[in-house]
Motif scaffolding. Sequence first.
Motif, PDB file in Angstrom:
ATOM      1  N   ASN A  37      45.213  37.754  44.189  1.00  0.00           N
ATOM      2  CA  ASN A  37      43.987  37.532  42.504  1.00  0.00           C
ATOM      3  C   ASN A  37      43.160  36.605  42.928  1.00  0.00           C
ATOM      4  O   ASN A  37      42.719  36.399  41.690  1.00  0.00           O
ATOM      5  CB  ASN A  37      44.524  38.526  41.859  1.00  0.00           C
ATOM      6  CG  ASN A  37      43.749  40.512  42.829  1.00  0.00           C
ATOM      7  OD1 ASN A  37      43.869  40.692  42.275  1.00  0.00           O
ATOM      8  ND2 ASN A  37      45.543  40.380  42.736  1.00  0.00           N
ATOM      9  N   ALA A  38      43.233  35.036  43.143  1.00  0.00           N
ATOM     10  CA  ALA A  38      43.805  34.346  42.576  1.00  0.00           C
ATOM     11  C   ALA A  38      42.519  33.497  42.706  1.00  0.00           C
ATOM     12  O   ALA A  38      41.605  33.840  43.893  1.00  0.00           O
ATOM     13  CB  ALA A  38      44.423  32.754  42.750  1.00  0.00           C
ATOM     14  N   ASN A  39      41.504  33.243  41.807  1.00  0.00           N
ATOM     15  CA  ASN A  39      39.855  32.546  42.351  1.00  0.00           C
ATOM     16  C   ASN A  39      39.309  31.569  41.575  1.00  0.00           C
ATOM     17  O   ASN A  39      38.071  30.841  41.838  1.00  0.00           O
ATOM     18  CB  ASN A  39      38.765  33.616  41.541  1.00  0.00           C
ATOM     19  CG  ASN A  39      38.880  35.640  42.587  1.00  0.00           C
ATOM     20  OD1 ASN A  39      38.499  34.682  43.989  1.00  0.00           O
ATOM     21  ND2 ASN A  39      39.325  36.297  42.016  1.00  0.00           N
ATOM     22  N   ARG A  40      40.417  31.123  40.424  1.00  0.00           N
ATOM     23  CA  ARG A  40      39.991  30.039  39.628  1.00  0.00           C
ATOM     24  C   ARG A  40      40.840  28.879  39.502  1.00  0.00           C
ATOM     25  O   ARG A  40      42.565  29.920  40.076  1.00  0.00           O
ATOM     26  CB  ARG A  40      39.595  30.026  38.385  1.00  0.00           C
ATOM     27  CG  ARG A  40      38.047  31.024  37.790  1.00  0.00           C
ATOM     28  CD  ARG A  40      38.533  31.365  36.239  1.00  0.00           C
ATOM     29  NE  ARG A  40      39.115  31.791  35.654  1.00  0.00           N
ATOM     30  CZ  ARG A  40      39.923  33.107  34.923  1.00  0.00           C
ATOM     31  NH1 ARG A  40      38.438  33.773  34.771  1.00  0.00           N
ATOM     32  NH2 ARG A  40      40.223  33.386  34.799  1.00  0.00           N
ATOM     33  N   GLU A  43      44.432  30.177  38.283  1.00  0.00           N
ATOM     34  CA  GLU A  43      44.918  30.980  38.912  1.00  0.00           C
ATOM     35  C   GLU A  43      45.583  30.728  40.009  1.00  0.00           C
ATOM     36  O   GLU A  43      46.720  31.785  40.047  1.00  0.00           O
ATOM     37  CB  GLU A  43      43.920  32.360  39.275  1.00  0.00           C
ATOM     38  CG  GLU A  43      43.705  33.521  37.975  1.00  0.00           C
ATOM     39  CD  GLU A  43      41.933  34.011  37.921  1.00  0.00           C
ATOM     40  OE1 GLU A  43      41.552  34.174  39.015  1.00  0.00           O
ATOM     41  OE2 GLU A  43      41.665  34.723  37.843  1.00  0.00           O
ATOM     42  N   TYR A  44      45.107  29.300  40.588  1.00  0.00           N
ATOM     43  CA  TYR A  44      46.135  29.305  41.694  1.00  0.00           C
ATOM     44  C   TYR A  44      47.388  28.738  41.537  1.00  0.00           C
ATOM     45  O   TYR A  44      48.346  28.733  41.387  1.00  0.00           O
ATOM     46  CB  TYR A  44      45.563  27.911  42.455  1.00  0.00           C
ATOM     47  CG  TYR A  44      44.164  28.728  43.651  1.00  0.00           C
ATOM     48  CD1 TYR A  44      44.832  28.902  44.698  1.00  0.00           C
ATOM     49  CD2 TYR A  44      43.086  29.421  43.570  1.00  0.00           C
ATOM     50  CE1 TYR A  44      43.508  30.072  45.881  1.00  0.00           C
ATOM     51  CE2 TYR A  44      41.988  29.732  44.505  1.00  0.00           C
ATOM     52  CZ  TYR A  44      42.589  30.550  45.870  1.00  0.00           C
ATOM     53  OH  TYR A  44      41.443  31.576  46.087  1.00  0.00           O
ATOM     54  N   VAL A  45      47.312  28.211  40.036  1.00  0.00           N
ATOM     55  CA  VAL A  45      48.286  26.841  39.201  1.00  0.00           C
ATOM     56  C   VAL A  45      49.151  28.758  39.360  1.00  0.00           C
ATOM     57  O   VAL A  45      50.442  27.716  39.050  1.00  0.00           O
ATOM     58  CB  VAL A  45      47.877  26.394  38.172  1.00  0.00           C
ATOM     59  CG1 VAL A  45      49.063  26.139  37.675  1.00  0.00           C
ATOM     60  CG2 VAL A  45      46.508  25.185  38.084  1.00  0.00           C
ATOM     61  N   PRO A 154      43.741  24.285  47.911  1.00  0.00           N
ATOM     62  CA  PRO A 154      42.415  24.778  46.938  1.00  0.00           C
ATOM     63  C   PRO A 154      41.905  23.940  46.105  1.00  0.00           C
ATOM     64  O   PRO A 154      41.105  23.156  45.422  1.00  0.00           O
ATOM     65  CB  PRO A 154      42.510  26.025  46.763  1.00  0.00           C
ATOM     66  CG  PRO A 154      43.813  26.242  47.898  1.00  0.00           C
ATOM     67  CD  PRO A 154      44.390  25.838  47.953  1.00  0.00           C
ATOM     68  N   LEU A 155      42.946  22.909  45.229  1.00  0.00           N
ATOM     69  CA  LEU A 155      42.974  22.215  44.325  1.00  0.00           C
ATOM     70  C   LEU A 155      41.950  20.996  44.290  1.00  0.00           C
ATOM     71  O   LEU A 155      41.813  20.692  43.904  1.00  0.00           O
ATOM     72  CB  LEU A 155      44.326  22.458  43.508  1.00  0.00           C
ATOM     73  CG  LEU A 155      45.498  23.079  43.565  1.00  0.00           C
ATOM     74  CD1 LEU A 155      46.589  23.137  42.487  1.00  0.00           C
ATOM     75  CD2 LEU A 155      44.433  24.277  42.276  1.00  0.00           C
TER      76      LEU A 155
END
Length: 198
Positions: A37-40, A43-45, A154-155
């Motif tokens: 559900n990570a988009n930002r 959220e990935y963090v 992605p970061l």
Amino acid sequence: MTEKPTTTLKNELFTAPNILVYIRILLIPVFVILYLNANRLAEYVWAFSVMAIAFLTDFFDGKIARKFNCVTDLGKTIDPIADKLYQFAVALCLMIEYPLMRSVAIILFIKEISMGIMGLVLIGKGGKIFGAKWYGKICTAFVDLTMVFLLIAPLFGKEISPAFISTLIYCCDAILIIVSVMYTRLFTSKIKEIDQNL
């Protein structure tokens, strides 16, 4: 006569190292939900943080078990299962962002199923399951570090070269295959040794 095994089982169930293993298993669906559900960035963090906590439990459970002399048969059984469940779950999640991870997931699955079958054959013949060998530990560390890197990639946006990512994944494939062959040879030699002594 019947109370002693029950007490022993209860003691094994609630040792600190085994509780850390349970936590690691419970964190698997948490990570999967967060990552999918990570988009930002934040959220990935969060997903990465859960994964980092899981890896920390893996690091400390063995150290605690050895230091305080609370190594148990249950712990020896569930710890590698938890590790492989986590690896497989992360590999499946990463397939969404990196389709090449499909090969890692497939090889992991085949490797663990085959080792499980050979382990059952070894036990059935009266042998004992051995701990992870140095090459197995190197393989696990490399695959885990690659997964961590891909998780946080992605970061970094477009700074990470797709060719570099592909190379890392292919290296995971190679080391998994090599280690699978080495473990297969080890299991086979131990099974043959038992057969020759019968």
